[in-house]
Design a protein around this motif. Structure first.
Motif, PDB file in Angstrom:
ATOM      1  N   ARG A  14      14.335  30.947 -11.662  1.00  0.00           N
ATOM      2  CA  ARG A  14      14.022  31.115 -13.076  1.00  0.00           C
ATOM      3  C   ARG A  14      14.977  30.251 -13.882  1.00  0.00           C
ATOM      4  NH1 ARG A  14      15.673  36.420 -14.282  1.00  0.00           N
ATOM      5  NH2 ARG A  14      16.944  35.770 -16.036  1.00  0.00           N
ATOM      6  N   VAL A  15      14.520  29.766 -15.009  1.00  0.00           N
ATOM      7  CA  VAL A  15      15.410  29.146 -15.989  1.00  0.00           C
ATOM      8  C   VAL A  15      15.117  29.802 -17.327  1.00  0.00           C
ATOM      9  CG1 VAL A  15      16.109  27.012 -17.146  1.00  0.00           C
ATOM     10  CG2 VAL A  15      15.444  26.944 -14.734  1.00  0.00           C
ATOM     11  N   ASP A  16      16.170  30.209 -18.024  1.00  0.00           N
ATOM     12  CA  ASP A  16      16.020  30.751 -19.378  1.00  0.00           C
ATOM     13  C   ASP A  16      16.563  29.731 -20.361  1.00  0.00           C
ATOM     14  OD1 ASP A  16      15.147  33.288 -18.385  1.00  0.00           O
ATOM     15  OD2 ASP A  16      17.241  33.757 -17.934  1.00  0.00           O
ATOM     16  N   VAL A  17      15.994  29.711 -21.557  1.00  0.00           N
ATOM     17  CA  VAL A  17      16.518  28.841 -22.600  1.00  0.00           C
ATOM     18  C   VAL A  17      16.821  29.672 -23.843  1.00  0.00           C
ATOM     19  CG1 VAL A  17      15.401  26.737 -21.782  1.00  0.00           C
ATOM     20  CG2 VAL A  17      14.204  28.201 -23.413  1.00  0.00           C
ATOM     21  N   SER A  18      17.828  29.215 -24.578  1.00  0.00           N
ATOM     22  CA  SER A  18      18.229  29.889 -25.811  1.00  0.00           C
ATOM     23  C   SER A  18      18.314  28.852 -26.923  1.00  0.00           C
ATOM     24  CB  SER A  18      19.587  30.565 -25.614  1.00  0.00           C
ATOM     25  OG  SER A  18      20.054  31.080 -26.854  1.00  0.00           O
ATOM     26  N   PHE A  19      17.935  29.267 -28.124  1.00  0.00           N
ATOM     27  CA  PHE A  19      18.014  28.373 -29.288  1.00  0.00           C
ATOM     28  C   PHE A  19      19.061  28.854 -30.285  1.00  0.00           C
ATOM     29  CE2 PHE A  19      13.865  27.795 -27.374  1.00  0.00           C
ATOM     30  CZ  PHE A  19      13.757  26.418 -27.338  1.00  0.00           C
ATOM     31  N   ASP A  20      19.810  29.894 -29.885  1.00  0.00           N
ATOM     32  CA  ASP A  20      20.808  30.462 -30.792  1.00  0.00           C
ATOM     33  C   ASP A  20      22.145  30.678 -30.077  1.00  0.00           C
ATOM     34  OD1 ASP A  20      20.221  32.586 -29.133  1.00  0.00           O
ATOM     35  OD2 ASP A  20      19.257  33.801 -30.679  1.00  0.00           O
ATOM     36  N   GLY A  21      22.486  29.746 -29.189  1.00  0.00           N
ATOM     37  CA  GLY A  21      23.792  29.803 -28.537  1.00  0.00           C
ATOM     38  C   GLY A  21      23.966  30.945 -27.561  1.00  0.00           C
ATOM     39  N   GLY A  22      22.877  31.442 -26.996  1.00  0.00           N
ATOM     40  CA  GLY A  22      22.982  32.428 -25.922  1.00  0.00           C
ATOM     41  C   GLY A  22      22.800  33.869 -26.346  1.00  0.00           C
ATOM     42  N   MET A  23      22.443  34.093 -27.613  1.00  0.00           N
ATOM     43  CA  MET A  23      22.208  35.486 -28.032  1.00  0.00           C
ATOM     44  C   MET A  23      20.846  35.970 -27.539  1.00  0.00           C
ATOM     45  SD  MET A  23      23.993  35.937 -31.741  1.00  0.00           S
ATOM     46  CE  MET A  23      23.184  34.552 -32.533  1.00  0.00           C
ATOM     47  N   ASN A  24      19.838  35.132 -27.717  1.00  0.00           N
ATOM     48  CA  ASN A  24      18.488  35.485 -27.251  1.00  0.00           C
ATOM     49  C   ASN A  24      18.009  34.432 -26.243  1.00  0.00           C
ATOM     50  OD1 ASN A  24      17.645  37.811 -29.129  1.00  0.00           O
ATOM     51  ND2 ASN A  24      18.510  36.275 -30.509  1.00  0.00           N
ATOM     52  N   TRP A  25      17.265  34.895 -25.240  1.00  0.00           N
ATOM     53  CA  TRP A  25      16.787  33.999 -24.186  1.00  0.00           C
ATOM     54  C   TRP A  25      15.285  34.140 -24.009  1.00  0.00           C
ATOM     55  CZ3 TRP A  25      20.146  30.601 -21.936  1.00  0.00           C
ATOM     56  CH2 TRP A  25      21.518  30.868 -22.090  1.00  0.00           C
ATOM     57  N   GLN A  26      14.636  33.043 -23.639  1.00  0.00           N
ATOM     58  CA  GLN A  26      13.224  33.118 -23.276  1.00  0.00           C
ATOM     59  C   GLN A  26      13.022  32.328 -21.984  1.00  0.00           C
ATOM     60  OE1 GLN A  26      11.943  30.898 -26.969  1.00  0.00           O
ATOM     61  NE2 GLN A  26      10.708  29.721 -25.504  1.00  0.00           N
ATOM     62  N   PRO A  27      12.078  32.751 -21.151  1.00  0.00           N
ATOM     63  CA  PRO A  27      11.890  32.041 -19.880  1.00  0.00           C
ATOM     64  C   PRO A  27      11.269  30.663 -20.095  1.00  0.00           C
ATOM     65  CG  PRO A  27      10.289  33.815 -20.087  1.00  0.00           C
ATOM     66  CD  PRO A  27      11.200  33.926 -21.270  1.00  0.00           C
ATOM     67  N   ALA A  28      11.756  29.666 -19.356  1.00  0.00           N
ATOM     68  CA  ALA A  28      11.159  28.335 -19.373  1.00  0.00           C
ATOM     69  C   ALA A  28      10.033  28.294 -18.342  1.00  0.00           C
ATOM     70  CB  ALA A  28      12.207  27.286 -19.050  1.00  0.00           C
ATOM     71  N   ARG A  29       9.176  27.278 -18.474  1.00  0.00           N
ATOM     72  CA  ARG A  29       8.072  27.052 -17.526  1.00  0.00           C
ATOM     73  C   ARG A  29       8.586  26.094 -16.446  1.00  0.00           C
ATOM     74  NH1 ARG A  29       5.260  25.062 -21.269  1.00  0.00           N
ATOM     75  NH2 ARG A  29       4.861  22.903 -20.697  1.00  0.00           N
ATOM     76  N   LEU A  30       8.474  26.491 -15.177  1.00  0.00           N
ATOM     77  CA  LEU A  30       8.927  25.620 -14.082  1.00  0.00           C
ATOM     78  C   LEU A  30       7.767  24.750 -13.620  1.00  0.00           C
ATOM     79  CD1 LEU A  30      11.088  28.052 -11.883  1.00  0.00           C
ATOM     80  CD2 LEU A  30      11.711  26.823 -13.978  1.00  0.00           C
TER      81      LEU A  30
END
Lengths: 425, 425
Positions: A333-349
């Protein structure tokens, strides 16, 4: 999104307020064709470059990139080492798509430059605790059963300067000591069996034919598992700077062990404690003790778009792109965050996801011109989670050079430019 | 074989009776190291090429193959066409390993040479039966979500001369109009949805920016399935001769439809019947009727080692190597025969096996110096079996140029040399 819904309507695909020199998108929206333009673009009206005959099939026996892509090259940093022969250059990760690195762009790390070896004169000697010491020509090695595998190769020092907060301005420099190709070669266990291992055999010494005589000790279990004697990369023979004509592959482990220009394998009952596994490639901890034999490259990732080299070219829909890898196996899995790690969403592999290989990931997002702190976090199939820098520094202290797999943060500013920042350390 | 049993003992790895100029193996057996040789090969004794410093990390911003590999190139046949701009060159399949073709070695087939296109000036027009006709820059195309896929690309005319029994002397010429890379691009359906398809839409016309204005009709079902607008191959931007900056990918279908230098997509309600789908790329049968729209490249395979370019270098253990592919999906099985198709044994498929992608196969065998008729036979996941020539000729007659997927036979003679022969036709 439903099948017929446009992804980049005029409403989303807006012009940014600030001009960005490199981006034509900033100055325009998705362009509906006018009748005049349609006429201009319909036969027999064709662009100037469509009018002459082009180049023939004899003009490029071995092809090269378009001259318009001349900026896509390996780059080095002159100040990083005392000499250019014992130095490094970096893969332009920010310019690449998918998971394959073209052979001409695979980073280099040499300790005495790349030697020029005539393949018909090269020999591999296999000796030590074996029944039958053997001397192989390249033709002999190529007669053994081979296999082809996609593997990443990462230098243990990739990101080494970031330990100290160097904040190099570009993912070519922060993460570009990694490449990924399809290798072909003979399983090391096949030639070890050919020579016959003695009962006391526990370790292998691998030695290169460079002037530095690069040597590393490898435990027998790994040698008999997935190590390969490789002679090809991405279908063709190894490049000179990647070990031509023969390189040892130690999948998932630090690149320094992947001995280039392989000339000698010695079987022993204990490690050799060479320079490269004592004075170098060990990790000095806070308490003064050093970790030795830290071979595995743990799960890691980097966002390649946006990145310092790839600013955002306009507001609206964006596709984030990045690379993840783990020396232990597959990326789960890879997660990405747009707020410096407060919230995460899964990336598409992207498929295929292969063990000990780069994995390409994507995430769709919308940018409205605000500041963003972008991060990615890789998780491997064994549940290992790529750490934030504060946790990594707490565990390793301040002396580290190698094995930096901390989460990278890119700061997107309102103009779309991207910088390298360090959070919470 | 048990783990400790040698594969190539002195008994098996014998010298052949006849000298083979290119092969050092013919003159020697696996060589046990003498004490003198061991001393010569142990530090501080090193070969001459290990003594000077090698090339630095600044010497090759974009690397090239070793000068010792200068024979590994695309090759053309001067007599095959009237001009060199409307002609073909061939991938050196016999020199390649694994499934990736390096970008510089991917075969070329042009109808008016390869144009030189400035990417910032290039436009793609999408018009016809759409709600919003659109004109795209390359930057705009790259902002859409992309995906990366490994696909083979085969010219419909690959093996065309073999229909007539030309028996070209080398698998570069008999099978080299195929290559396989990882492409990256935007699904065609994404941009079609962006423009909005009208209800009557059934077909797409794709047009290239070459002087020939190559045009092909593609059914909408395929366009909405797996077609891609590709801008990268093997990680970097397309090569000029492969359609830079934009190429249409039509996975599994004949290469002529993979329009290079893509400049225009028109949506219509019926096919256009362009020159390339009427006068060319149709199959004239025995009864005078012609098959049109025979798009799929059916399952096929070739043994690359041994082959005319790769003679056997000595008796004893041999590893057969080959490539198989199917335009319908995955290769399920490859069988090999050493007696001209009387007996078959399954080959070993190298992982990963991907749909519409080359699959590498291997088979271990022993050669004692006798004549052998070597064949391979691909079977795809739908049960389709690659045909022998007599069956293929019976179905298609004697006028065919395209879609030759007949089983290739190599004759190994007692000297180890390999020839191209036709059985039973």
């Amino acid at each position: 999104m439903t099948p017929s819904e446009p992804l980049m309507s005029r409403r989303l695909f807006l012009r940014t307020g600030t001009a960005i020199a490199s981006g034509s998108l900033a100055a325009r929206t998705l362009h509906q064709v006018t009748e005049a333009e349609a006429a201009e673009n319909l036969p027999p009206h064709v662009p100037a470059w469509s009018q002459p005959l082009g180049t023939s099939v004899d003009d490029r026996p071995y092809g090269t990139p378009s001259p318009y892509e001349s900026q896509v090259v390996r780059r080095s940093l002159k100040w990083i080492t005392a000499t250019r022969e014992s130095s490094v250059n970096f893969t332009p990760l920010h310019d690449l798509d998918g998971i394959i690195t073209p052979n001409g762009l695979c980073f280099e790390r040499h300790h005495s430059g790349a030697p020029d070896i005539p393949p018909h004169e090269h020999r591999l000697m296999l000796h030590g605790l074996v029944e039958r010491p053997l001397l192989f020509t390249m033709d002999e090695i190529k007669r053994f059963p081979c296999e082809s595998r996609f593997y990443f190769l990462e230098c243990a020092a990739n990101g080494g300067l970031e330990w100290f907060g160097a904040q190099l301005n570009g993912c070519q420099y922060t993460h570009g000591m990694v490449h990924c190709v399809q290798y072909t070669g003979v399983p090391l266990k096949t030639v070890l069996n050919e020579a016959g291992l003695k009962r006391q055999a526990k370790w292998i010494l691998a030695e290169g034919a460079d002037a530095a005589s690069m040597t590393r000790s490898i435990p027998l279990d790994k040698a008999m598992d997935d190590c390969l004697l490789a002679y090809s990369m991405n279908g063709e023979r190894l490049r000179p700077e990647q070990g031509y004509p023969l390189r040892l592959l130690v999948p998932g482990w630090e690149g320094n062990m992947w001995i280039k220009w392989l000339r000698r394998l010695e079987v022993g009952d204990q490690p050799w404690h060479s320079r490269e596994e004592t004075a170098r490639y060990t990790d000095l901890l806070e308490n003064g003790k050093a970790r030795q034999f830290t071979w595995v490259m743990e799960a890691k990732s980097v966002v390649t778009h946006p990145s310092p080299e790839n600013p955002l070219l306009g507001k609206g829909f964006q596709q984030l792109k990045g690379l993840a890898w783990s020396g232990r196996g597959k990326i789960a899995r890879v997660d990405v965050s747009f707020d410096g790690g407060m919230n995460w969403q899964p990336a598409r592999l992207d498929e295929p996801v292969l063990p000990k290989c780069l994995t390409r990931f994507y995430a769709d997002w919308t940018w409205n011109g605000e500041e963003r702190l972008i991060q990615s976090r890789a998780v491997d199939e064994f549940g290992y989670v790529q750490p934030q820098y504060p946790a990594l520094l707490k565990a390793r202290g301040i002396n580290s050079i190698y094995h930096n797999n901390g989460i990278q943060t890119w700061l997107v500013n309102p103009s779309g430019e991207v910088g390298n920042v360090r959070l919470g350390s």
